[in-house]
Motif scaffolding. Structure first.
Motif, PDB file in Angstrom:
ATOM      1  N   LEU A   1       9.959  -8.778  -4.255  1.00 47.40           N
ATOM      2  CA  LEU A   1       9.317  -9.756  -3.380  1.00 47.40           C
ATOM      3  C   LEU A   1       8.949 -10.785  -4.379  1.00 47.40           C
ATOM      4  O   LEU A   1       9.183 -12.114  -3.822  1.00 47.40           O
ATOM      5  N   GLU A   2       8.603 -10.639  -5.602  1.00 44.29           N
ATOM      6  CA  GLU A   2       8.331 -11.794  -6.356  1.00 44.29           C
ATOM      7  C   GLU A   2       9.874 -12.445  -6.889  1.00 44.29           C
ATOM      8  O   GLU A   2       9.501 -13.832  -6.975  1.00 44.29           O
ATOM      9  N   MET A   3      10.653 -11.906  -6.753  1.00 40.97           N
ATOM     10  CA  MET A   3      12.029 -12.602  -7.075  1.00 40.97           C
ATOM     11  C   MET A   3      12.353 -13.297  -5.920  1.00 40.97           C
ATOM     12  O   MET A   3      13.159 -14.385  -5.937  1.00 40.97           O
ATOM     13  N   SER A   4      11.657 -13.102  -4.680  1.00 39.06           N
ATOM     14  CA  SER A   4      11.908 -13.973  -3.445  1.00 39.06           C
ATOM     15  C   SER A   4      11.066 -14.961  -3.075  1.00 39.06           C
ATOM     16  O   SER A   4      10.659 -15.506  -2.109  1.00 39.06           O
ATOM     17  N   ASP A   5       9.965 -15.247  -3.950  1.00 38.97           N
ATOM     18  CA  ASP A   5       9.004 -16.083  -4.237  1.00 38.97           C
ATOM     19  C   ASP A   5       7.624 -15.839  -3.240  1.00 38.97           C
ATOM     20  O   ASP A   5       6.856 -16.631  -2.776  1.00 38.97           O
TER      21      ASP A   5
ATOM     22  N   VAL B   1       0.862  -1.063   0.026  1.00 35.67           N
ATOM     23  CA  VAL B   1       0.080   0.115   0.079  1.00 35.67           C
ATOM     24  C   VAL B   1       1.004   1.126   0.008  1.00 35.67           C
ATOM     25  O   VAL B   1       1.551   1.446   0.907  1.00 35.67           O
ATOM     26  N   ASP B   2       0.872   2.051  -1.147  1.00 32.90           N
ATOM     27  CA  ASP B   2       1.745   3.223  -1.247  1.00 32.90           C
ATOM     28  C   ASP B   2       1.186   3.984  -2.425  1.00 32.90           C
ATOM     29  O   ASP B   2       0.629   3.345  -3.461  1.00 32.90           O
ATOM     30  N   ASP B   3       1.073   5.161  -2.379  1.00 39.18           N
ATOM     31  CA  ASP B   3       0.619   6.264  -3.248  1.00 39.18           C
ATOM     32  C   ASP B   3       1.780   6.317  -4.678  1.00 39.18           C
ATOM     33  O   ASP B   3       1.139   6.857  -5.544  1.00 39.18           O
ATOM     34  N   GLU B   4       2.853   5.883  -4.473  1.00 39.29           N
ATOM     35  CA  GLU B   4       3.874   6.112  -5.388  1.00 39.29           C
ATOM     36  C   GLU B   4       3.853   4.782  -6.076  1.00 39.29           C
ATOM     37  O   GLU B   4       4.686   3.949  -5.654  1.00 39.29           O
ATOM     38  N   SER B   5       3.510   4.891  -7.341  1.00 41.70           N
ATOM     39  CA  SER B   5       3.670   3.591  -8.173  1.00 41.70           C
ATOM     40  C   SER B   5       4.997   3.033  -8.494  1.00 41.70           C
ATOM     41  O   SER B   5       5.302   1.969  -8.424  1.00 41.70           O
ATOM     42  N   PRO B   6       5.921   4.007  -8.682  1.00 49.44           N
ATOM     43  CA  PRO B   6       7.457   3.337  -8.799  1.00 49.44           C
ATOM     44  C   PRO B   6       7.953   2.605  -7.665  1.00 49.44           C
ATOM     45  O   PRO B   6       8.417   1.640  -7.773  1.00 49.44           O
ATOM     46  N   ILE B   7       7.625   2.930  -6.277  1.00 49.42           N
ATOM     47  CA  ILE B   7       7.787   2.417  -5.309  1.00 49.42           C
ATOM     48  C   ILE B   7       7.026   0.927  -4.974  1.00 49.42           C
ATOM     49  O   ILE B   7       7.779   0.102  -4.828  1.00 49.42           O
ATOM     50  N   ARG B   8       5.901   1.016  -5.479  1.00 49.24           N
ATOM     51  CA  ARG B   8       5.093  -0.330  -5.446  1.00 49.24           C
ATOM     52  C   ARG B   8       5.689  -1.190  -6.393  1.00 49.24           C
ATOM     53  O   ARG B   8       5.852  -2.292  -5.998  1.00 49.24           O
ATOM     54  N   GLU B   9       5.876  -0.804  -7.300  1.00 50.97           N
ATOM     55  CA  GLU B   9       6.603  -1.599  -8.515  1.00 50.97           C
ATOM     56  C   GLU B   9       7.751  -2.349  -8.177  1.00 50.97           C
ATOM     57  O   GLU B   9       8.246  -3.299  -8.423  1.00 50.97           O
ATOM     58  N   MET B  10       8.761  -1.639  -7.603  1.00 50.96           N
ATOM     59  CA  MET B  10      10.013  -1.924  -7.268  1.00 50.96           C
ATOM     60  C   MET B  10      10.102  -2.986  -6.050  1.00 50.96           C
ATOM     61  O   MET B  10      10.728  -4.094  -6.165  1.00 50.96           O
ATOM     62  N   ILE B  11       9.097  -2.795  -5.156  1.00 54.05           N
ATOM     63  CA  ILE B  11       8.898  -3.488  -3.988  1.00 54.05           C
ATOM     64  C   ILE B  11       8.183  -4.865  -4.681  1.00 54.05           C
ATOM     65  O   ILE B  11       8.670  -6.034  -4.212  1.00 54.05           O
ATOM     66  N   HIS B  12       7.323  -4.733  -5.501  1.00 53.63           N
ATOM     67  CA  HIS B  12       6.482  -6.063  -5.948  1.00 53.63           C
ATOM     68  C   HIS B  12       7.621  -6.795  -6.845  1.00 53.63           C
ATOM     69  O   HIS B  12       7.677  -7.991  -6.528  1.00 53.63           O
ATOM     70  N   THR B  13       8.446  -6.222  -7.494  1.00 53.05           N
ATOM     71  CA  THR B  13       9.314  -6.987  -8.364  1.00 53.05           C
ATOM     72  C   THR B  13      10.333  -7.565  -7.355  1.00 53.05           C
ATOM     73  O   THR B  13      10.611  -8.956  -7.610  1.00 53.05           O
TER      74      THR B  13
END
Length: 235
Positions: free
Chosen positions: A23-27, A9-21
Motif C-alpha cells: 500500500l505504501e508503494m501505491s502512495d 488489522v491482522d494478528d499475523e505480522s508477516p501479512i500486515r507487513e506485506m500489505i503495508h509495503t
C-alpha cells in the motif's frame, strides 16, 4: 494521500507487513494493529480513512464482532471496512457484509487487486457520505449522522440496508438490475449471488413497512428494483 491512513488489522505480522509495503508503494499511508482491542483504540483516537480487517483475531473478539461494534457507533459507522479472511464460503461472505463490511477479500489475494478494491470502496463511500440531507416525501436520510427517519421518528436500520436505501434515495426513478445493485452498493468484486439482493430488499421493506413507505422500494418485473414515490408503480 494527505493525512488519511489505512488501518491494517491482522494478528499475523508477516501479512500486515506485506500489505503495508504494497500500500505504501501505491502512495497510501498505513498503520497496523494486531488485535481488536488495539484496533478499536486506534480507530477512536485517529480515525483511519478505511480499515482492512481480518476475520480471525485473538482475544475473543473477531473481526466480524469489531465490525458490528463500529457500525453501531454513530461516530465511527461511516468508516469503510474491507474484511480479509481465509473463509471463502458464500455464507461467511454474507455474514461479513451483513455485519456492515463494505467489501470482502479471501486470502490469498493479490496486492494489486487489494489496491483496486480499496480505491473502489473509497469512491463509493465518498459518493454516499456527502452532507446533504436526502428526502423522499416524509422519509429522511441524513448522511452525516447516518440516521433514517420518518416524520421525525428514527427508523432502526442495519448498515447493509442503510447503504442500499442511501443508494436508492440518491438514484430515484431508475430501474436497476440485481447485478447493478451488487456493483453499486457492494462493489463488482464481491462474489455473492444475485439472490442476496432479494434478501436485503425484503429486509429493507420490512424495516420501512411500519411507516407505510415500503412501497417506495418497487419491483420492476423482468429487470430488478427501483426507488420511487409514485405509488401507481408499486408492485
Amino acid at each position: 494521500m494527505k493525512d488519511d491512513y489505512i488501518l491494517i488489522v491482522d494478528d499475523e505480522s508477516p501479512i500486515r507487513e506485506m500489505i503495508h509495503t504494497a500500500l505504501e508503494m501505491s502512495d497510501f499511508s498505513c498503520q497496523q494493529a494486531g488485535d481488536a482491542k488495539q484496533a478499536h483504540q486506534m480507530i477512536v483516537d485517529q480515525r483511519p480513512c478505511i480499515i482492512l480487517l481480518d476475520w480471525m483475531l485473538p482475544g475473543g473478539t473477531s473481526g466480524v464482532d469489531l465490525c458490528r461494534r463500529l457500525k453501531r457507533d454513530e461516530t465511527l459507522a461511516e468508516i469503510p471496512v474491507i474484511m480479509l479472511t481465509a473463509r471463502g464460503e458464500e455464507d461467511h461472505k454474507v455474514q461479513g457484509l451483513d455485519a456492515g463490511a463494505d467489501d470482502y477479500m479471501t486470502k490469498p489475494f493479490s496486492t494489486r487487486e487489494l489496491v483496486s478494491r480499496i480505491k473502489a470502496v473509497l469512491r463509493r463511500s465518498n459518493a454516499l457520505n456527502n452532507e446533504k440531507l436526502i428526502e423522499a416525501e416524509d422519509l429522511l436520510l441524513d448522511p452525516v449522522s447516518q440516521r433514517v427517519s420518518y416524520q421525525d421518528k428514527i427508523i432502526d436500520i442495519g448498515p447493509t440496508e442503510y447503504r442500499l436505501l442511501a443508494f436508492f434515495m440518491t438514484h430515484p426513478e431508475r430501474a436497476y438490475t440485481r447485478a447493478q445493485l451488487l456493483d453499486q452498493v457492494w462493489g463488482g468484486n464481491v462474489y455473492i449471488e444475485d439472490r442476496t439482493i432479494d434478501v436485503h430488499i425484503r429486509r429493507l421493506r420490512k424495516i420501512l413497512e411500519p411507516y407505510g413507505v415500503e412501497r417506495f422500494v418497487q419491483t420492476v418485473r423482468g429487470t430488478g428494483y427501483r426507488f420511487s414515490t409514485r405509488t401507481d408503480q408499486y408492485t
